[in-house]
Design a protein around this motif. Structure first.
Motif, PDB file in Angstrom:
ATOM      1  N   PHE A  19       0.833  -1.201   0.000  1.00  0.00           N
ATOM      2  CA  PHE A  19       0.000   0.000   0.000  1.00  0.00           C
ATOM      3  C   PHE A  19       0.868   1.251   0.000  1.00  0.00           C
ATOM      4  O   PHE A  19       0.606   2.198  -0.743  1.00  0.00           O
ATOM      5  CB  PHE A  19      -0.954   0.023   1.201  1.00  0.00           C
ATOM      6  N   LEU A  20       1.917   1.262   0.798  1.00  0.00           N
ATOM      7  CA  LEU A  20       2.795   2.428   0.856  1.00  0.00           C
ATOM      8  C   LEU A  20       3.473   2.667  -0.491  1.00  0.00           C
ATOM      9  O   LEU A  20       3.548   3.807  -0.954  1.00  0.00           O
ATOM     10  CB  LEU A  20       3.836   2.252   1.965  1.00  0.00           C
ATOM     11  N   GLU A  21       3.944   1.618  -1.137  1.00  0.00           N
ATOM     12  CA  GLU A  21       4.575   1.758  -2.453  1.00  0.00           C
ATOM     13  C   GLU A  21       3.596   2.332  -3.473  1.00  0.00           C
ATOM     14  O   GLU A  21       3.952   3.222  -4.259  1.00  0.00           O
ATOM     15  CB  GLU A  21       5.096   0.405  -2.942  1.00  0.00           C
ATOM     16  N   VAL A  22       2.373   1.840  -3.473  1.00  0.00           N
ATOM     17  CA  VAL A  22       1.360   2.325  -4.409  1.00  0.00           C
ATOM     18  C   VAL A  22       1.009   3.772  -4.108  1.00  0.00           C
ATOM     19  O   VAL A  22       0.901   4.604  -5.015  1.00  0.00           O
ATOM     20  CB  VAL A  22       0.111   1.421  -4.395  1.00  0.00           C
ATOM     21  N   ALA A  23       0.844   4.094  -2.833  1.00  0.00           N
ATOM     22  CA  ALA A  23       0.511   5.470  -2.438  1.00  0.00           C
ATOM     23  C   ALA A  23       1.616   6.427  -2.874  1.00  0.00           C
ATOM     24  O   ALA A  23       1.336   7.517  -3.383  1.00  0.00           O
ATOM     25  CB  ALA A  23       0.291   5.553  -0.927  1.00  0.00           C
ATOM     26  N   GLN A  24       2.864   6.022  -2.702  1.00  0.00           N
ATOM     27  CA  GLN A  24       3.984   6.882  -3.085  1.00  0.00           C
ATOM     28  C   GLN A  24       4.115   7.001  -4.599  1.00  0.00           C
ATOM     29  O   GLN A  24       4.458   8.064  -5.115  1.00  0.00           O
ATOM     30  CB  GLN A  24       5.283   6.359  -2.466  1.00  0.00           C
ATOM     31  N   ALA A  25       3.832   5.920  -5.321  1.00  0.00           N
ATOM     32  CA  ALA A  25       3.962   5.923  -6.779  1.00  0.00           C
ATOM     33  C   ALA A  25       2.785   6.623  -7.455  1.00  0.00           C
ATOM     34  O   ALA A  25       2.921   7.138  -8.560  1.00  0.00           O
ATOM     35  CB  ALA A  25       4.083   4.488  -7.300  1.00  0.00           C
ATOM     36  N   GLY A  26       1.628   6.608  -6.821  1.00  0.00           N
ATOM     37  CA  GLY A  26       0.452   7.243  -7.395  1.00  0.00           C
ATOM     38  C   GLY A  26      -0.394   6.338  -8.275  1.00  0.00           C
ATOM     39  O   GLY A  26      -1.470   6.719  -8.701  1.00  0.00           O
ATOM     40  N   SER A  27       0.111   5.144  -8.537  1.00  0.00           N
ATOM     41  CA  SER A  27      -0.670   4.179  -9.309  1.00  0.00           C
ATOM     42  C   SER A  27      -0.126   2.777  -9.066  1.00  0.00           C
ATOM     43  O   SER A  27       1.052   2.602  -8.730  1.00  0.00           O
ATOM     44  CB  SER A  27      -0.628   4.490 -10.805  1.00  0.00           C
ATOM     45  N   ILE A  28      -0.998   1.805  -9.286  1.00  0.00           N
ATOM     46  CA  ILE A  28      -0.572   0.416  -9.168  1.00  0.00           C
ATOM     47  C   ILE A  28       0.394   0.076 -10.286  1.00  0.00           C
ATOM     48  O   ILE A  28       1.396  -0.603 -10.069  1.00  0.00           O
ATOM     49  CB  ILE A  28      -1.805  -0.524  -9.181  1.00  0.00           C
ATOM     50  N   VAL A  29       0.134   0.574 -11.485  1.00  0.00           N
ATOM     51  CA  VAL A  29       0.991   0.303 -12.640  1.00  0.00           C
ATOM     52  C   VAL A  29       2.423   0.768 -12.371  1.00  0.00           C
ATOM     53  O   VAL A  29       3.384   0.028 -12.604  1.00  0.00           O
ATOM     54  CB  VAL A  29       0.433   0.980 -13.916  1.00  0.00           C
ATOM     55  N   PRO A  69      -8.392  10.363   2.431  1.00  0.00           N
ATOM     56  CA  PRO A  69      -7.831  10.854   3.697  1.00  0.00           C
ATOM     57  C   PRO A  69      -7.441   9.706   4.641  1.00  0.00           C
ATOM     58  O   PRO A  69      -6.389   9.762   5.283  1.00  0.00           O
ATOM     59  CB  PRO A  69      -8.950  11.709   4.274  1.00  0.00           C
ATOM     60  N   MET A  70      -8.253   8.658   4.709  1.00  0.00           N
ATOM     61  CA  MET A  70      -7.889   7.511   5.559  1.00  0.00           C
ATOM     62  C   MET A  70      -6.672   6.790   4.998  1.00  0.00           C
ATOM     63  O   MET A  70      -5.837   6.295   5.754  1.00  0.00           O
ATOM     64  CB  MET A  70      -9.072   6.551   5.694  1.00  0.00           C
ATOM     65  N   GLY A  71      -6.555   6.745   3.689  1.00  0.00           N
ATOM     66  CA  GLY A  71      -5.386   6.141   3.063  1.00  0.00           C
ATOM     67  C   GLY A  71      -4.123   6.923   3.365  1.00  0.00           C
ATOM     68  O   GLY A  71      -3.061   6.347   3.629  1.00  0.00           O
TER      69      GLY A  71
END
Length: 90
Positions: A19-29, A69-71
């Protein structure tokens, strides 16, 4: 002490890291670096976290995610927790 965190399935260090990696990258891709299998895995893991916490952590908008916001709150908690674990390890 933390029985409620372990009473049901869905949370793990691996899922939190994803989740942290996706949040930092801005997308799953972008987080999965184009790996289709990893994209599917990341999407599933985020869904499992959302089920565990009972709230949306991200709004899916095509290929991109908008962290709720919770994310954002969860991402901050993960960052602090992982930082503390890393400090302890060192």
């Amino acid at each position: 002490m933390f029985d409620n965190l372990f009473a049901k399935r869905g949370v793990s260090l691996e899922r939190l890291k994803t989740f942290l990696e996706v949040a930092q990258a801005g997308s799953i891709v972008d987080a999965a670096k184009g790996d289709l299998n990893r994209q599917s895995q990341y999407s599933r893991q985020i869904k499992e976290l959302e089920e565990f916490f009972g709230t949306a952590l991200a709004d899916r908008r095509g290929k991109f995610l908008q962290i709720t916001p919770m994310g954002r709150k969860l991402a901050n908690i993960i960052t602090q927790s992982f930082s503390g674990l890393s400090d302890l390890q060192n």
